[in-house]
Design an enzyme around this catalytic site. Structure first.
Site, PDB file in Angstrom:
ATOM      1  N   SER A 146       0.836  -1.196   0.000  1.00  0.00           N
ATOM      2  CA  SER A 146       0.000   0.000   0.000  1.00  0.00           C
ATOM      3  C   SER A 146       0.878   1.255   0.000  1.00  0.00           C
ATOM      4  O   SER A 146       1.632   1.480  -0.947  1.00  0.00           O
ATOM      5  CB  SER A 146      -0.959  -0.045   1.191  1.00  0.00           C
ATOM      6  OG  SER A 146      -1.992   0.896   1.047  1.00  0.00           O
ATOM      7  N   ASP A 222     -10.077  -5.818  -3.386  1.00  0.00           N
ATOM      8  CA  ASP A 222      -9.538  -4.764  -2.529  1.00  0.00           C
ATOM      9  C   ASP A 222     -10.492  -3.569  -2.530  1.00  0.00           C
ATOM     10  O   ASP A 222     -10.813  -3.020  -3.583  1.00  0.00           O
ATOM     11  CB  ASP A 222      -8.164  -4.352  -3.075  1.00  0.00           C
ATOM     12  CG  ASP A 222      -7.376  -3.453  -2.146  1.00  0.00           C
ATOM     13  OD1 ASP A 222      -7.962  -2.556  -1.522  1.00  0.00           O
ATOM     14  OD2 ASP A 222      -6.146  -3.650  -2.061  1.00  0.00           O
ATOM     15  N   HIS A 255      -7.243  -6.182   0.794  1.00  0.00           N
ATOM     16  CA  HIS A 255      -6.102  -5.319   1.103  1.00  0.00           C
ATOM     17  C   HIS A 255      -5.355  -5.775   2.354  1.00  0.00           C
ATOM     18  O   HIS A 255      -4.422  -5.105   2.793  1.00  0.00           O
ATOM     19  CB  HIS A 255      -6.606  -3.881   1.300  1.00  0.00           C
ATOM     20  CG  HIS A 255      -5.558  -2.820   1.145  1.00  0.00           C
ATOM     21  ND1 HIS A 255      -4.963  -2.505  -0.067  1.00  0.00           N
ATOM     22  CD2 HIS A 255      -4.980  -1.977   2.050  1.00  0.00           C
ATOM     23  CE1 HIS A 255      -4.103  -1.529   0.101  1.00  0.00           C
ATOM     24  NE2 HIS A 255      -4.079  -1.195   1.378  1.00  0.00           N
TER      25      HIS A 255
END
Length: 276
Positions: A146, A222, A255
Site C-alpha cells: 500500500s 480490494d 487489502h
C-alpha cells in the site's frame, strides 16, 4: 542500537531493535529477521519491507509469515516503522497523515519537515546502520504494501543502483492522482506538482534511469482498488516506456495481511533470484 525483542523463528531469530535516528531526530524501532546463515556468521543480502498506513514495525513481522521464506532463501529481512513518532513530532488526527503515514519521502513543508525525512532514513541511514551491525553482502532489495508499496517503487526508481530487486503488494502507484497521495503530498511537499511527480511511480517510469523489473500483486476484491490504487495506471506507464512489469491481479483477495501472507513466499523468491 539496542535490541528490545528476540524470538527464535524457523531456525533463525526475529529481533526488534531501537536506535536514535540522525535523519528523523527521534528514536526508531525496526524489525530484523536473521536467517540461520546470518546466525552462523555468514554474510547475507538484505530485503527491506515498507509497511502501509497506520502500521508499525510489528505488523509485518507478526502477520506476514515471511520468516519461513527468509530462512529458506537466507536473506535478512528489515522492517522499519512507517514514520517518526513521539512527543514533539507533528501529527494529524486522521489516519492517513502524520505519525504512521510518512509516505517514505522527505517533507519540505512546516511543521512536517523537522522530522519527516523518511527517504533519507530508508535509502541512506538504515542501510549504513544495518551494515555496521550485521554481516551483509551489499546486495539489497525493497518491497512493501500500500503506502509501503508506493515507497518501495519510488525509492527503487529514484535511486538507481541502490536496490537489486523491487516488488509491491497493492501499491499506491499514482499518489498524485488519488486522495491518499494528494492529501499527503499537499501537506508534506506543498502545492508544487513537479515535486509531487518526483515521488509518483507512474510519473517516474517516464524517466527511469534503469529497467529494474517490477513485480506487483493486487487483489481484485480490494476495497481501495478503484479509489486509491489504480494499478492500471502503472501498467499503462510501463507499456508506454517498455519498463518490465509483472502485474498480477489476484482474484478474491483484499487489502489485508491475509493477502500478503498468501503470496509473500513468491515475492521473497523473486527477490532472492536477484540478491544471490
Amino acid at each position: 542500537m539496542e535490541r528490545i525483542e528476540q524470538h527464535a523463528s524457523w531456525g533463525g531469530r526475529q529481533e526488534v531493535w531501537q536506535h536514535a535516528s540522525s535523519s528523523l531526530g527521534v528514536a526508531m524501532k525496526l524489525g530484523v529477521y536473521l536467517p540461520p546463515a546470518a546466525l552462523a556468521g555468514q554474510a547475507c543480502p538484505v530485503l527491506y519491507w515498507l509497511s502501509g498506513l497506520t502500521c508499525t514495525e510489528q505488523n509485518f513481522i507478526t502477520k506476514a509469515g515471511a520468516q519461513q521464506f527468509a530462512a529458506e532463501h537466507q536473506v535478512i529481512l528489515v522492517a522499519p516503522d512507517t514514520s517518526p513518532r513521539g512527543e514533539g513530532v507533528a501529527n494529524d488526527e486522521a489516519y492517513d497523515l502524520g505519525q504512521g503515514a510518512g509516505f517514505y519521502l522527505n517533507a519540505t513543508q512546516a511543521p512536517w519537515s523537522t522530522h519527516y525525512r523518511m527517504e533519507d532514513y530508508i535509502a541512506h541511514e538504515l542501510p549504513a546502520l544495518i551494515a555496521r551491525h550485521f554481516s551483509v553482502t551489499g546486495k539489497q532489495g525493497i518491497f512493501g504494501h500500500s503506502m509501503g508499496g508506493h515507497g518501495a517503487l519510488t525509492l527503487a526508481l529514484r535511486h538507481p543502483g541502490l536496490y537489486q530487486s523491487v516488488s509491491a503488494f497493492s501499491p499506491i502507484v499514482a499518489p498524485a492522482q488519488v486522495p491518499w497521495g494528494q492529501k499527503a503530498f499537499a501537506a508534506y511537499l506543498g502545492d508544487d506538482r513537479q515535486a509531487w511527480a518526483a515521488h509518483d511511480a507512474v510519473a517516474l517510469l517516464a524517466t527511469a534511469a534503469e529497467r529494474l523489473p517490477l513485480l506487483v500483486d493486487q487483489g481484485d476484491a480490494d476495497d481501495f482498488l478503484a479509489s486509491q490504487l489504480q494499478p492500471q495506471l502503472l501498467q499503462a506507464a510501463a507499456d508506454a516506456t517498455g519498463h518490465p512489469l509483472q502485474l498480477r491481479l489476484q482474484p478474491g483477495y483484499d487489502h489485508s495481511y491475509y493477502f500478503i501472507a498468501s503470496f509473500i513466499g513468491e515475492h521473497i523468491a523473486h527477490h532472492a533470484r536477484y540478491l544471490k
